[in-house]
Design a protein around this motif. Structure first.
Motif, PDB file in Angstrom:
ATOM      1  N   HIS A 293       0.733  -1.117  -0.023  1.00 19.43           N
ATOM      2  CA  HIS A 293      -0.218   0.128  -0.084  1.00 19.43           C
ATOM      3  C   HIS A 293       0.759   1.222   0.044  1.00 19.43           C
ATOM      4  O   HIS A 293       0.788   2.213  -0.811  1.00 19.43           O
ATOM      5  CB  HIS A 293      -1.064  -0.124   1.308  1.00 19.43           C
ATOM      6  CG  HIS A 293      -1.991   1.371   1.285  1.00 19.43           C
ATOM      7  ND1 HIS A 293      -1.533   2.316   1.985  1.00 19.43           N
ATOM      8  CD2 HIS A 293      -2.808   1.386   0.684  1.00 19.43           C
ATOM      9  CE1 HIS A 293      -2.584   3.342   1.786  1.00 19.43           C
ATOM     10  NE2 HIS A 293      -3.344   2.583   1.175  1.00 19.43           N
ATOM     11  N   ASP A 294       1.806   1.446   1.035  1.00 20.14           N
ATOM     12  CA  ASP A 294       2.425   2.498   1.197  1.00 20.14           C
ATOM     13  C   ASP A 294       3.629   2.845   0.166  1.00 20.14           C
ATOM     14  O   ASP A 294       3.816   3.774  -0.674  1.00 20.14           O
ATOM     15  CB  ASP A 294       3.238   2.637   2.363  1.00 20.14           C
ATOM     16  CG  ASP A 294       2.207   2.518   3.577  1.00 20.14           C
ATOM     17  OD1 ASP A 294       1.062   2.914   3.257  1.00 20.14           O
ATOM     18  OD2 ASP A 294       2.631   2.176   4.753  1.00 20.14           O
ATOM     19  N   ARG A 295       4.384   1.795  -0.331  1.00 20.68           N
ATOM     20  CA  ARG A 295       5.344   1.891  -1.150  1.00 20.68           C
ATOM     21  C   ARG A 295       5.019   1.881  -2.470  1.00 20.68           C
ATOM     22  O   ARG A 295       5.368   2.450  -3.480  1.00 20.68           O
ATOM     23  CB  ARG A 295       6.325   0.462  -1.049  1.00 20.68           C
ATOM     24  CG  ARG A 295       7.301   0.714   0.169  1.00 20.68           C
ATOM     25  CD  ARG A 295       8.216  -0.237   0.118  1.00 20.68           C
ATOM     26  NE  ARG A 295       8.996  -0.266   1.567  1.00 20.68           N
ATOM     27  CZ  ARG A 295       9.568  -1.386   2.055  1.00 20.68           C
ATOM     28  NH1 ARG A 295       9.142  -2.650   1.710  1.00 20.68           N
ATOM     29  NH2 ARG A 295      10.320  -1.271   3.173  1.00 20.68           N
ATOM     30  N   LYS A 296       3.955   0.845  -2.911  1.00 22.09           N
ATOM     31  CA  LYS A 296       3.532   0.653  -4.207  1.00 22.09           C
ATOM     32  C   LYS A 296       2.383   1.008  -4.552  1.00 22.09           C
ATOM     33  O   LYS A 296       1.812   0.911  -5.795  1.00 22.09           O
ATOM     34  CB  LYS A 296       3.511  -1.147  -4.534  1.00 22.09           C
ATOM     35  CG  LYS A 296       4.842  -1.851  -4.260  1.00 22.09           C
ATOM     36  CD  LYS A 296       5.965  -1.209  -5.105  1.00 22.09           C
ATOM     37  CE  LYS A 296       7.279  -2.033  -5.424  1.00 22.09           C
ATOM     38  NZ  LYS A 296       8.195  -1.303  -6.220  1.00 22.09           N
ATOM     39  N   GLY A 297       1.534   1.344  -3.668  1.00 17.55           N
ATOM     40  CA  GLY A 297       0.270   1.978  -3.787  1.00 17.55           C
ATOM     41  C   GLY A 297      -0.602   1.098  -4.303  1.00 17.55           C
ATOM     42  O   GLY A 297      -2.021   1.537  -5.092  1.00 17.55           O
ATOM     43  N   MET A 298      -0.681  -0.062  -3.858  1.00 14.20           N
ATOM     44  CA  MET A 298      -1.729  -1.127  -4.245  1.00 14.20           C
ATOM     45  C   MET A 298      -2.738  -0.956  -3.199  1.00 14.20           C
ATOM     46  O   MET A 298      -2.427  -1.164  -1.931  1.00 14.20           O
ATOM     47  CB  MET A 298      -1.182  -2.380  -4.222  1.00 14.20           C
ATOM     48  CG  MET A 298      -0.243  -2.469  -5.547  1.00 14.20           C
ATOM     49  SD  MET A 298       1.081  -3.932  -5.394  1.00 14.20           S
ATOM     50  CE  MET A 298      -0.309  -5.337  -5.691  1.00 14.20           C
ATOM     51  N   ASP A 330       2.234   2.657   8.174  1.00 15.63           N
ATOM     52  CA  ASP A 330       1.675   3.706   7.479  1.00 15.63           C
ATOM     53  C   ASP A 330       2.867   4.706   7.250  1.00 15.63           C
ATOM     54  O   ASP A 330       2.733   6.013   7.224  1.00 15.63           O
ATOM     55  CB  ASP A 330       0.895   4.577   7.989  1.00 15.63           C
ATOM     56  CG  ASP A 330      -0.425   3.810   8.039  1.00 15.63           C
ATOM     57  OD1 ASP A 330      -1.574   3.816   8.931  1.00 15.63           O
ATOM     58  OD2 ASP A 330      -0.836   2.699   7.332  1.00 15.63           O
ATOM     59  N   PHE A 331       4.128   4.201   6.936  1.00  9.48           N
ATOM     60  CA  PHE A 331       5.315   4.946   6.651  1.00  9.48           C
ATOM     61  C   PHE A 331       5.119   5.236   5.120  1.00  9.48           C
ATOM     62  O   PHE A 331       4.840   4.635   4.407  1.00  9.48           O
ATOM     63  CB  PHE A 331       6.617   4.142   6.768  1.00  9.48           C
ATOM     64  CG  PHE A 331       7.013   4.150   8.355  1.00  9.48           C
ATOM     65  CD1 PHE A 331       7.589   5.302   9.105  1.00  9.48           C
ATOM     66  CD2 PHE A 331       6.886   3.109   8.959  1.00  9.48           C
ATOM     67  CE1 PHE A 331       8.003   5.222  10.195  1.00  9.48           C
ATOM     68  CE2 PHE A 331       7.416   2.895  10.372  1.00  9.48           C
ATOM     69  CZ  PHE A 331       7.998   4.105  10.871  1.00  9.48           C
ATOM     70  N   PRO A 332       5.556   6.434   4.935  1.00  7.20           N
ATOM     71  CA  PRO A 332       5.651   6.872   3.588  1.00  7.20           C
ATOM     72  C   PRO A 332       6.599   6.074   2.354  1.00  7.20           C
ATOM     73  O   PRO A 332       7.342   5.387   3.128  1.00  7.20           O
ATOM     74  CB  PRO A 332       6.019   8.413   3.318  1.00  7.20           C
ATOM     75  CG  PRO A 332       6.950   8.536   4.676  1.00  7.20           C
ATOM     76  CD  PRO A 332       6.237   7.596   5.682  1.00  7.20           C
ATOM     77  N   ALA A 333       6.360   6.027   1.132  1.00 13.70           N
ATOM     78  CA  ALA A 333       7.106   5.359   0.373  1.00 13.70           C
ATOM     79  C   ALA A 333       8.533   5.785   0.532  1.00 13.70           C
ATOM     80  O   ALA A 333       9.129   6.796   0.691  1.00 13.70           O
ATOM     81  CB  ALA A 333       6.538   5.544  -0.957  1.00 13.70           C
TER      82      ALA A 333
END
Length: 334
Positions: A293-298, A330-333
């Motif tokens: 979710h956070d790194r890949k935006g899935m 929930d860390f940013p990418a």
């Protein structure tokens, strides 16, 4: 993580409060080393098994506190735990020996990796004694894997083998573990633990063991990611599919299921998915969500539902790597 904790931001604030209130975070904690750890089927007998895993979790907890607070008492407490085992342990034996090393080793080794690079007070002779235990006692127990056991075993073995390779600067061990966990002939590889729709090898068994398998594999994938190897994306994000499949079922919805056939052609469990422990949400979800979710935006809507129920993820079940909300929420990418 450190900056979020010190700034008092949520959910790290709540996760840090949870850690600090744990008895394995106390400077009064005393390790309980055994000369011989003997752990049988279903933990019968259990001579030193739970202490071995628990002390690893305590060492990791001390290392995190050292890193955030920079109070050397926590670093020294972690070293006290290392020394207690390095100077006592002769062997890990009996049926569950691989599972004990696989679930405990990752905890000690992550703590050791933190101290190795951030704390100058770890004496060379003590570090060498710890390395000797890892190389001569732990590694031989898990190096040959358990390919025909349920997949959570080799998922556990793989995560710790990766850590051994990294801590000892043994690229051969690390690379071998990556290969085996990606598409090796074992129930614990990403290729074999999941069908393409996300059904897990142990979905017909019970949902706690499934959560162990996916949690161990997500730890392995995170370790590999830090070494610039992408296990998360293997086989078209098969690990992602396993998380969402399991979370959907645990959210109360139905999922397709067929009887699982192992890589060596054995039918296991039944044609129906198991409702056993369907409502028991384990600390298994944060790392995979952070990556996909956070790194890949899935999108991971069902995994997010699990996190909303389990956060902050702590240490209530020994096998899992503790404090995932603290280290991964929930860390940013990157």
């Amino acid at each position: 993580m450190k900056s979020k904790v010190l700034a008092g931001e949520s959910p790290w604030k709540e996760a840090w409060t949870q850690l600090k209130s744990s008895e394995i975070a106390s400077l009064d904690y005393k390790p309980t080393p055994f000369k011989v750890v003997s752990n049988g089927p279903y933990n019968k007998p259990d001579n030193g098994g739970k202490e071995f895993v628990r002390d690893g979790a305590a060492a990791y907890t001390m290392a995190l506190q050292w890193y955030v607070e920079r109070d050397k008492a926590y670093a020294e407490k972690a070293i006290e735990i290392f020394n207690a085992w390095a100077n006592t342990l002769d062997s890990v034996v009996n049926h569950n020996r691989q599972l004990k090393v696989g679930t405990a080793g990752i905890k000690y080794l992550n703590a050791a990796e933190i101290l190795k690079y951030t704390y100058k007070g770890w004496k060379t002779k003590d570090r060498k004694a710890f390395e000797k235990m890892v190389a001569n006692i732990w590694y031989p127990v898990i190096k040959d894997w358990t390919p025909r056991y349920n997949g959570n075993w080799d998922a556990a073995n793989g995560q710790t083998l990766m850590c051994i390779g990294i801590f000892l600067d043994r690229r051969d061990i690390f690379d071998s573990a990556c290969r085996q966990l990606t598409d090796g002939d074992t129930n614990g590889s990403i290729k074999n633990y999941f069908y393409e729709n996300g059904q897990c090898q142990e979905s017909g068994r019970d949902q706690q063991h499934v959560q162990m398998g996916i949690a161990f594999l997500s730890c392995a994938a995170e370790i590999a990611w830090k070494q610039h190897v992408d296990l998360y994306g293997a086989f078209d994000n098969r690990l992602y599919k396993g998380f969402e499949y399991t979370a959907k079922y645990m959210s109360g919805e139905e999922v397709p299921h067929v009887q699982y056939v192992t890589w060596f052609g054995k039918n296991v469990y039944g044609p129906e998915i198991s409702p056993n422990q369907r409502e028991r949400i384990c600390p298994a979800w944060e790392r995979a969500y952070h990556h996909y979710h956070d790194r890949k935006g899935m999108d991971m809507p069902y995994t997010r539902k699990m996190i909303e129920k389990s956060r902050p993820e702590g240490t209530e079940i020994q096998s899992f790597m503790p404090w995932a909300s603290l280290t991964s929420a929930d860390f940013p990418a990157e």
